[in-house]
Design a protein around this motif. Structure first.
Motif, PDB file in Angstrom:
ATOM      1  N   GLN A 179      16.010   2.202 -29.466  1.00 25.15           N
ATOM      2  CA  GLN A 179      15.853   1.711 -30.843  1.00 25.15           C
ATOM      3  C   GLN A 179      15.655   2.868 -31.828  1.00 25.15           C
ATOM      4  O   GLN A 179      14.707   2.873 -32.623  1.00 25.15           O
ATOM      5  N   LEU A 180      16.573   3.825 -31.743  1.00 22.72           N
ATOM      6  CA  LEU A 180      16.560   4.900 -32.737  1.00 22.72           C
ATOM      7  C   LEU A 180      16.670   4.296 -34.129  1.00 22.72           C
ATOM      8  O   LEU A 180      17.351   3.286 -34.316  1.00 22.72           O
ATOM      9  N   PRO A 181      16.034   4.895 -35.129  1.00 24.93           N
ATOM     10  CA  PRO A 181      16.184   4.405 -36.501  1.00 24.93           C
ATOM     11  C   PRO A 181      17.655   4.380 -36.898  1.00 24.93           C
ATOM     12  O   PRO A 181      18.455   5.176 -36.396  1.00 24.93           O
ATOM     13  N   PRO A 182      18.052   3.469 -37.799  1.00 29.07           N
ATOM     14  CA  PRO A 182      19.462   3.270 -38.124  1.00 29.07           C
ATOM     15  C   PRO A 182      20.203   4.523 -38.564  1.00 29.07           C
ATOM     16  O   PRO A 182      21.338   4.752 -38.151  1.00 29.07           O
ATOM     17  N   VAL A 183      19.574   5.346 -39.400  1.00 31.95           N
ATOM     18  CA  VAL A 183      20.258   6.552 -39.875  1.00 31.95           C
ATOM     19  C   VAL A 183      20.471   7.523 -38.721  1.00 31.95           C
ATOM     20  O   VAL A 183      21.548   8.123 -38.586  1.00 31.95           O
ATOM     21  N   ARG A 184      19.471   7.650 -37.838  1.00 32.39           N
ATOM     22  CA  ARG A 184      19.609   8.528 -36.672  1.00 32.39           C
ATOM     23  C   ARG A 184      20.682   7.997 -35.723  1.00 32.39           C
ATOM     24  O   ARG A 184      21.443   8.768 -35.127  1.00 32.39           O
ATOM     25  N   GLN A 185      20.748   6.670 -35.589  1.00 33.89           N
ATOM     26  CA  GLN A 185      21.767   6.061 -34.744  1.00 33.89           C
ATOM     27  C   GLN A 185      23.165   6.370 -35.273  1.00 33.89           C
ATOM     28  O   GLN A 185      24.074   6.717 -34.521  1.00 33.89           O
ATOM     29  N   ALA A 186      23.320   6.240 -36.591  1.00 35.59           N
ATOM     30  CA  ALA A 186      24.611   6.526 -37.215  1.00 35.59           C
ATOM     31  C   ALA A 186      24.989   7.999 -37.040  1.00 35.59           C
ATOM     32  O   ALA A 186      26.154   8.328 -36.781  1.00 35.59           O
TER      33      ALA A 186
END
Length: 350
Positions: A59-66
């Motif tokens: 569950q990486l934060p969305p910006v980190r995931q992107a």
């Protein structure tokens, strides 16, 4: 006769099944994640899919995931290109393969997937790096001292302070990347001590030499970057500053130190202006993605299924757009770096 017929039928059957299997695998490889976020197969290389699936589980934060998705797409492109080159009998000394392995290890370390406990608190749900509180610091006493001096100097407007903080954060990230590469060199040296054959030793010696070259290049970049920050903190931004974004500034400074002609520099400057616009647009989408994620979490807490589905669809569309823009931006930066390296400094990039 009957035996020959049976063998023919069996061969045809195996051929059909193999074709069906290949088509199914291709369909699976080319499939995209569903709207509810549950992945099928995102990448054409198994180990990259494993990293992506782990990131979702973490569950990486969305910006980190992107950001991770963009990095993996670049890695995928480079690895597929390398496989083609290898099939053509090139890369005999394994230099490109070693570089790919190094860049993959950097990705794992960068996003906390290398099995090491990271105490540097990178996984933050804050909107952007420059929205963090000043108390977070830059994990480097020299940077903290420079920042405090700049903050109390009165030489910077609010907008300039935001730009300056982005530069400080970018330098902090470069320090971390240097530490990652240095760590991989240390591990390679440990492996190097346990080589069995002379040939194996020669190959590892070559890889080790390449890594030490990378370290020297990165240390030089860090020193030049720190000198720029020191100058900015003391003198402020000049009115004729060409660019605002740290990555673009770094590319421009590298180009100016190279042996490019005036005409080539003018041409590159125009391209960098377009690239800077792309970087700024990507940053804007990152902000919107984080805001959309916060709104989705709020809506989910309220429990309205129709509202949740509508916001989830908007969030996933925005996430896809952010990933796509991130990949294009990083690919453009890779191309610009290669162009400057070929024509100017002979540098090795991660």
């Amino acid at each position: 006769m009957k035996l020959g017929y049976l063998v023919t039928v069996l061969c045809l059957g195996v051929g059909v099944m193999a074709g069906k299997y290949s088509r199914e695998m291709n369909d699976q490889i080319n499939s995209k994640p569903s709207i509810d976020g549950k992945n099928t197969v995102e990448f054409r290389i198994a180990k990259l899919n494993q990293v992506w699936e782990k990131a979702i589980r973490m569950q990486l934060p969305p910006v980190r995931q992107a950001e991770l998705h963009s990095d993996l797409k670049i890695q995928e492109k480079d690895e597929l290109q390398w496989k083609k080159i290898k099939a053509e009998g090139m890369d005999e000394n394994g230099e490109r393969e070693a570089k790919l392995r190094r860049s993959f290890n950097v990705i794992l370390a960068k996003y906390g997937m290398d099995g090491k406990k990271d105490t540097r608190s990178l996984e933050s749900n804050n909107l952007k790096d420059h929205d963090r509180t000043d108390e977070d610091g830059f994990d480097d006493p020299r940077l903290d001292k420079l920042w405090n001096k700049a903050k109390t100097s009165g030489k910077f407007s609010e907008e300039e302070m935001a730009s300056l903080k982005r530069e400080f954060q970018h330098h902090k990230d470069k320090i971390r990347e240097y530490n990652i590469v240095m760590d991989t060199v240390s591990r390679t040296e440990e492996i190097h001590k346990n080589v069995i054959t002379q040939l194996e030793g020669e190959v590892k010696e070559h890889v080790l030499h390449q890594k030490h070259t990378d370290l020297k290049d990165k240390m030089r970049d860090l020193n030049q970057g720190f000198e720029r920050l020191r100058k900015l903190s003391h003198e402020g931004f000049s009115e004729d500053s060409e660019f605002r974004e740290p990555r673009v500034i770094e590319l421009w400074e590298t180009a100016r130190r190279s042996n490019l002609t005036d005409d080539e520099l003018d041409s590159l400057k125009e391209e960098l202006k377009h690239f800077e616009t792309k970087v700024e647009k990507h940053s804007h989408y990152q902000e919107q993605l984080e805001l959309s994620h916060q709104k989705l979490r709020h809506v989910e807490a309220l429990g309205d299924e129709e509202h949740i589905l509508r916001n989830k669809e908007k969030y996933n569309n925005l996430a896809e757009k952010t990933r796509e823009m991130g990949y294009k931006m990083k690919k453009h930066m890779q191309d610009l770096t290669s162009k400057i390296s070929r024509n100017g400094l002979d540098r090795n990039e991660l």
